[in-house]
Design an enzyme around this catalytic site. Structure first.
Site, PDB file in Angstrom:
ATOM      1  N   HIS A 385      35.921  69.480  23.664  1.00 35.15           N
ATOM      2  CA  HIS A 385      35.050  68.387  23.811  1.00 35.15           C
ATOM      3  C   HIS A 385      36.249  67.306  23.157  1.00 35.15           C
ATOM      4  O   HIS A 385      35.855  66.021  23.182  1.00 35.15           O
ATOM      5  CB  HIS A 385      34.207  68.466  22.681  1.00 35.15           C
ATOM      6  CG  HIS A 385      32.900  67.556  22.872  1.00 35.15           C
ATOM      7  ND1 HIS A 385      33.145  66.279  23.828  1.00 35.15           N
ATOM      8  CD2 HIS A 385      31.700  67.354  22.648  1.00 35.15           C
ATOM      9  CE1 HIS A 385      32.061  65.692  24.024  1.00 35.15           C
ATOM     10  NE2 HIS A 385      30.988  66.225  23.340  1.00 35.15           N
ATOM     11  N   ASP A 389      34.535  64.711  27.802  1.00 38.96           N
ATOM     12  CA  ASP A 389      33.346  64.143  27.396  1.00 38.96           C
ATOM     13  C   ASP A 389      32.192  65.113  27.956  1.00 38.96           C
ATOM     14  O   ASP A 389      32.482  65.504  29.406  1.00 38.96           O
ATOM     15  CB  ASP A 389      33.161  62.500  28.012  1.00 38.96           C
ATOM     16  CG  ASP A 389      34.105  61.836  26.959  1.00 38.96           C
ATOM     17  OD1 ASP A 389      34.448  62.520  25.720  1.00 38.96           O
ATOM     18  OD2 ASP A 389      34.678  60.923  27.293  1.00 38.96           O
TER      19      ASP A 389
END
Length: 414
Positions: A385, A389
């Site tokens: 992450h 995204d």
């Protein structure tokens, strides 16, 4: 003149290896480039060839020992000659028996002397005996001079009713309690490959912000296409058409659309790759290995299937080379071959994504307002992450789903 056998360089980041099985024993003749010993690194198993012809003079490291790159593990006498088969065996020699403090030539040929009542055991056989905790006296020797060979131990273990449980080194009961044979534990050293897998998985979870997103895919059209062309494919290329090539092709398409999944973080920079080196997780003889399909974007279905089949065959005998396991940009893992329904795969650092495939099963789904039965597979995408995204991850996985459900898109590249 003695020639030293040293641990060769095996990779930029590897400084230590473990001794596997010696393919030759002390006193045996060897030829130039004849394989002497198997070495195990944290990524692969490889064989070390003899640097010279002669007779093995001494073996300095035993199976299971560690050795540094450049360290001497054996010596070869170039001027010596191995004893011929027609020479008298040590057992039939007319010379009087020597005492225990007088070394004999047989001490260098076997890891266990007959002076203690046990038959002589060759190093490879000794390792197998130790792994299975079998007494050498239980095995019938067929080697020269009454020596126990590796084949003798394998034959003993394969016979019926030979699955004797190992003698426990530690009891799980207290010293004051009676011994219970059903409560045992066994201590086994982790292999270098298993240690490396453990370290990298912990590193991945410690250093990356891992998140997994899921989707399911209807495999109907891929299965129909595969069944329609599998015979023609096998006739032309000499191999079966599997599902992995479809997913590799779909992953290449998705990586081109979402390049963040094909990138990695290095310090405070993001490195994007304009090629797709896709690792394919394969169960090997000593654990999971992830050989890499270089430039998968250039490969045809046949190229992918041929490479995967080749990797799978060599993984069984631990013959995959170290360079084939390095440098992937994305990974695909198929837990479905083992029956997995759903999982959350862990990224292979420094990569930013891994795709998990699972088993295909018939499930009811709604299609055009009707409940129908379709062959469905769950897909899982674990991503870092820090660089990817949620929108990009979901878009990536949805693109793979769309490509698999409409495989003609792979040909049209749309």
């Amino acid at each position: 003149m003695s020639v030293e056998v040293k641990v060769p360089p095996v990779g930029e980041s590897i400084t230590e290896v473990f001794i596997g099985e010696w393919l030759k024993s002390e006193g045996q003749a060897v030829k130039v480039d004849e394989n002497l010993v198997e070495l195990e690194s944290d990524k692969a198993t490889f064989e070390v060839p003899s640097p010279s012809a002669g007779v093995i003079e001494s073996i300095l490291k035993q199976p299971g020992d560690s050795a540094n790159v450049g360290e001497v593990i054996a010596t070869i006498n170039e001027n010596a000659e191995a004893p011929s088969d027609d020479q008298p065996k040590p057992d039939s020699s007319p010379e009087p028996a020597k005492t225990a403090d007088q070394p004999t030539s047989s001490d260098s040929e076997a890891s266990q002397d007959s002076g203690n009542g046990e038959p002589r055991v060759m190093p490879a056989a000794q390792r197998l005996l130790a792994e299975n905790q079998v007494s050498a006296s239980s095995v019938q020797a067929t080697g020269p001079g009454g020596r126990i060979l590796k084949e003798d131990v394998q034959r003993y273990l394969s016979e019926p009713k030979r699955s004797t449980p190992p003698t426990p080194t530690h009891s799980m009961t207290s010293p004051n309690e009676p011994f219970d044979p059903s409560r045992q534990k066994e201590t086994v050293r982790m292999t270098p490959m298993r240690r490396s897998i453990a370290e990298r998985l912990v590193e991945s979870q410690r250093t990356a912000a891992l998140l997994t997103t899921f989707n399911d895919v209807d495999m109907s059209k891929v299965m129909k296409m595969r069944n329609e062309y599998k015979d023609t494919f096998q006739k032309k290329y000499g191999m079966k058409l599997g599902f992995m090539s479809f997913f590799v092709k779909a992953a290449v398409d998705a990586l081109n659309a979402i390049p963040q999944l094909n990138a990695q973080i290095e310090g405070d920079q993001i490195i994007y790759h304009n090629y797709c080196d896709i690792g394919v997780a394969i169960g090997g003889g000593k654990g999971l290995v992830v050989p890499v399909l270089r430039n998968a974007e250039r490969m045809s279905f046949a190229d992918i299937e041929q490479s995967i089949n080749n990797f799978a065959e060599r993984a069984k005998s631990n013959k995959i080379e170290l360079k084939e396991l390095q440098g992937g940009t994305f990974t695909i893992s198929n837990g479905g071959v083992y029956g997995s329904l759903l999982s959350t795969p862990i990224i292979n650092p420094p990569q930013s994504g891994v795709l998990g495939m699972h088993r295909i099963e018939q499930r009811p789904v709604a299609v055009d307002g009707q409940v129908v039965i379709r062959p469905m597979m769950y897909l899982a995408l674990t991503y870092d992450h820090r660089i990817v995204d949620g929108r990009e991850a979901v878009t990536f996985l949805k693109r793979i789903k769309d490509t698999i459900e409409e495989p003609a898109r792979m040909l049209l590249e749309v």
